[in-house]
Structure formats: structure tokens, C-alpha cells
Design a protein around this motif. Structure first.
Motif, PDB file in Angstrom:
ATOM      1  N   GLY A  15       0.815  -1.207   0.000  1.00 12.83           N
ATOM      2  CA  GLY A  15       0.000   0.000   0.000  1.00 12.83           C
ATOM      3  C   GLY A  15       0.849   1.257   0.000  1.00 12.83           C
ATOM      4  O   GLY A  15       2.082   1.211  -0.058  1.00 12.83           O
ATOM      5  N   ARG A  78      -0.113  -2.706   4.228  1.00  9.30           N
ATOM      6  CA  ARG A  78      -1.565  -2.883   4.197  1.00  9.30           C
ATOM      7  C   ARG A  78      -1.930  -4.031   5.130  1.00  9.30           C
ATOM      8  O   ARG A  78      -1.071  -4.851   5.475  1.00  9.30           O
ATOM      9  CB  ARG A  78      -2.038  -3.235   2.781  1.00  9.30           C
ATOM     10  CG  ARG A  78      -1.751  -2.211   1.737  1.00  9.30           C
ATOM     11  CD  ARG A  78      -1.972  -2.753   0.329  1.00  9.30           C
ATOM     12  NE  ARG A  78      -3.354  -3.158   0.083  1.00  9.30           N
ATOM     13  CZ  ARG A  78      -3.759  -3.702  -1.063  1.00  9.30           C
ATOM     14  NH1 ARG A  78      -2.887  -3.937  -2.043  1.00  9.30           N
ATOM     15  NH2 ARG A  78      -5.017  -4.024  -1.232  1.00  9.30           N
ATOM     16  N   GLU A  82      -5.443  -8.149   3.110  1.00  5.07           N
ATOM     17  CA  GLU A  82      -5.482  -7.564   1.768  1.00  5.07           C
ATOM     18  C   GLU A  82      -4.250  -7.943   0.957  1.00  5.07           C
ATOM     19  O   GLU A  82      -4.298  -7.959  -0.271  1.00  5.07           O
ATOM     20  CB  GLU A  82      -5.589  -6.043   1.860  1.00  5.07           C
ATOM     21  CG  GLU A  82      -6.845  -5.539   2.546  1.00  5.07           C
ATOM     22  CD  GLU A  82      -6.864  -4.022   2.693  1.00  5.07           C
ATOM     23  OE1 GLU A  82      -6.032  -3.347   2.048  1.00  5.07           O
ATOM     24  OE2 GLU A  82      -7.705  -3.523   3.457  1.00  5.07           O
ATOM     25  N   ARG A 124      -0.603  -4.892   9.656  1.00  2.85           N
ATOM     26  CA  ARG A 124      -0.187  -4.195   8.446  1.00  2.85           C
ATOM     27  C   ARG A 124       1.221  -4.628   8.053  1.00  2.85           C
ATOM     28  O   ARG A 124       2.166  -4.468   8.828  1.00  2.85           O
ATOM     29  CB  ARG A 124      -0.248  -2.683   8.648  1.00  2.85           C
ATOM     30  CG  ARG A 124      -1.660  -2.162   8.901  1.00  2.85           C
ATOM     31  CD  ARG A 124      -1.690  -0.668   9.127  1.00  2.85           C
ATOM     32  NE  ARG A 124      -1.335   0.057   7.905  1.00  2.85           N
ATOM     33  CZ  ARG A 124      -0.161   0.613   7.656  1.00  2.85           C
ATOM     34  NH1 ARG A 124       0.821   0.523   8.559  1.00  2.85           N
ATOM     35  NH2 ARG A 124       0.065   1.255   6.533  1.00  2.85           N
TER      36      ARG A 124
END
Length: 260
Positions: A15, A78, A82, A124
């Protein structure tokens, strides 16, 4: 219930958010082991590309994965749910779960990783390439590197409930439940009913659908026997084998008629 999942080989792009903070990941008892793998992997991939591809088992066409690993400390991160893609995660489809099921997923799903050891789907992380089968020049085989820290951390994470183990053999080698925890662990195979054979694609897809079904239904079986009944109630054909002696997991076969 704790559900142990393998990662996916393919991953979504990192991300644009803040970079990884290793100390912020779940299971903080793994932080030192994570830092050791991360440090060696970044150093390896920032050096000789050919050597890095050889160590990681990457073809010429995947040379971009080496550069990705070299930049792990500064890449955006991220949620792991995901980042991981592929057949199992497509079938699980975390993004489309309702809010209650997403909360259950955050509590119960644990994804194993050659780089991170194990992470929650809400942790994350950046996109990376490093399987559990890798043998790093300094640390050696990653499954062996993770065994001691996993043995310290995972029994507590398992709590006193069911452990549903859906990992592949390479990732199962990093932590094998023992003793009392093993007795409430269930491993699962998915078999094509007419042939009684495992077929990789629908094995992964069915495991993803099983997890999705349990999360969506709000079912929280306390032990393997209750899991068998819950899966049958959800429409799955299940054959179960209780362990022959204490300290062994249950073995469940889910039979599927169609390959899809």
C-alpha cells in the motif's frame, strides 16, 4: 477458535500507507525472530541479485521480487488480509464479509509466513516474497528458525479452544501443536469424493469456503468433535478420525463431489 492458514505465494502490491513497524505486529514474542529474518532478507536482496534469486528459488521472470524485498523497510503496508491473494483467499473473500464476521476473522485467523512467522489478518505488512522453504545463508532453514519462538508464543495464542489447522506441510513444520493443545487441534484434507484424491486447486478453494462458512455463521466450536457437527450442519460431508492416543490431533476429511 484459532484458525491456522498458509500464506499465498502471490501477493497484492504494497500500500501507500506508513511503512512496516515490526513491533506493532500481533504476537510480540516473535518480534526478535522477525527482525532477524527481515534484516537478512533485505541485506540479501540489496546485494547480488543472482544469489538472492537462487536462495529464494525465483526465476529470471521474478527478478522484481528481489527488488521488492530489498525495499521492505520503507515500503507501504496494508492489512495482511489484503496482501494475501490466491485461491484460498479468493474463496474466503474477507472484504465481502459482514462486520460481525470480519471481527471474528480478526480474532481467529492466523496466517503463517516464512518472513513474519505468523500474523493476524489485521496486521499491516508490505508485500514480500519469502516462503517457509527458504534457507537463508545466515539463519538457515526458516522452518527451523521459527520452531523455538513459535513453541513459546503459539500455545498462549491458541488459548483453551479449538485449533483448526489448514496449513500446508511446509508451514506446519514451523509449529506442531503438542500435548493438550494437539488434542483439541483438527487438521483438514479436502478430497475429491469419487477418486479420494487431493487436488490442489479445489483443496485450497474449499478450505477458504470452510473458513468463510464458519465466520459467516458465527459458529465457534469448542473442540474437534463440535467442529465436525458444525461443518455437517453447514452442508459439508465430513469424515473424522479421533486420535488413537493423547497428544495427537484429529484428522478430518472433507469430501467434495465437484472440482471447482
Amino acid at each position: 477458535m484459532l484458525v491456522l492458514l498458509p500464506p499465498s505465494e502471490g501477493k497484492a502490491a504494497s500500500g501507500r500507507g506508513a511503512p512496516l513497524e515490526p513491533g506493532s505486529l500481533s504476537l510480540p514474542g516473535l518480534t526478535g525472530a522477525r527482525e532477524a529474518v527481515l534484516g537478512e532478507l533485505v541485506e540479501l536482496c540489496a546485494g547480488d541479485e543472482g544469489k538472492a534469486r537462487e536462495v529464494l528459488g525465483l526465476s529470471e521472470g521474478l527478478r522484481g521480487e528481489v527488488a521488492k524485498n530489498a525495499g521492505l523497510r520503507t515500503a507501504g503496508a496494508r492489512p495482511a488480509g489484503e496482501i494475501y491473494t490466491g485461491v484460498l483467499y479468493d474463496a474466503l473473500d474477507l472484504a465481502s464479509l459482514d462486520a460481525a464476521a470480519k471481527r471474528r476473522a480478526a480474532r481467529s485467523l492466523l496466517v503463517f509466513s516464512g518472513l513474519w512467522g505468523a500474523v493476524r489478518v489485521t496486521d499491516r505488512i508490505p508485500s514480500y516474497r519469502c516462503s517457509m522453504g527458504v534457507k537463508l545463508p545466515g539463519l538457515g532453514a526458516l522452518a527451523g528458525h521459527w520452531r523455538a519462538p513459535m513453541a513459546e508464543v503459539l500455545p498462549e495464542a491458541a488459548g483453551d479452544g479449538l485449533v483448526l489447522d489448514l496449513r500446508s506441510a511446509a508451514y506446519a513444520a514451523a509449529w506442531k501443536p503438542k500435548g493438550e493443545v494437539a488434542g483439541r487441534t483438527a487438521t483438514v484434507r479436502v478430497l475429491h469424493a469419487p477418486t479420494r484424491k487431493v487436488v490442489s486447486h479445489f483443496n485450497k478453494a474449499t478450505k477458504g469456503r470452510i473458513v468463510r462458512s464458519l465466520l459467516s455463521a458465527g459458529t465457534a466450536p469448542k473442540d474437534p468433535a463440535a467442529l465436525v457437527e458444525a461443518l455437517r450442519d453447514l452442508g459439508y460431508v465430513v469424515e473424522a478420525e479421533a486420535p488413537g492416543r493423547p497428544g495427537r490431533p484429529w484428522a478430518l476429511d472433507v469430501l467434495v463431489e465437484e472440482i471447482h
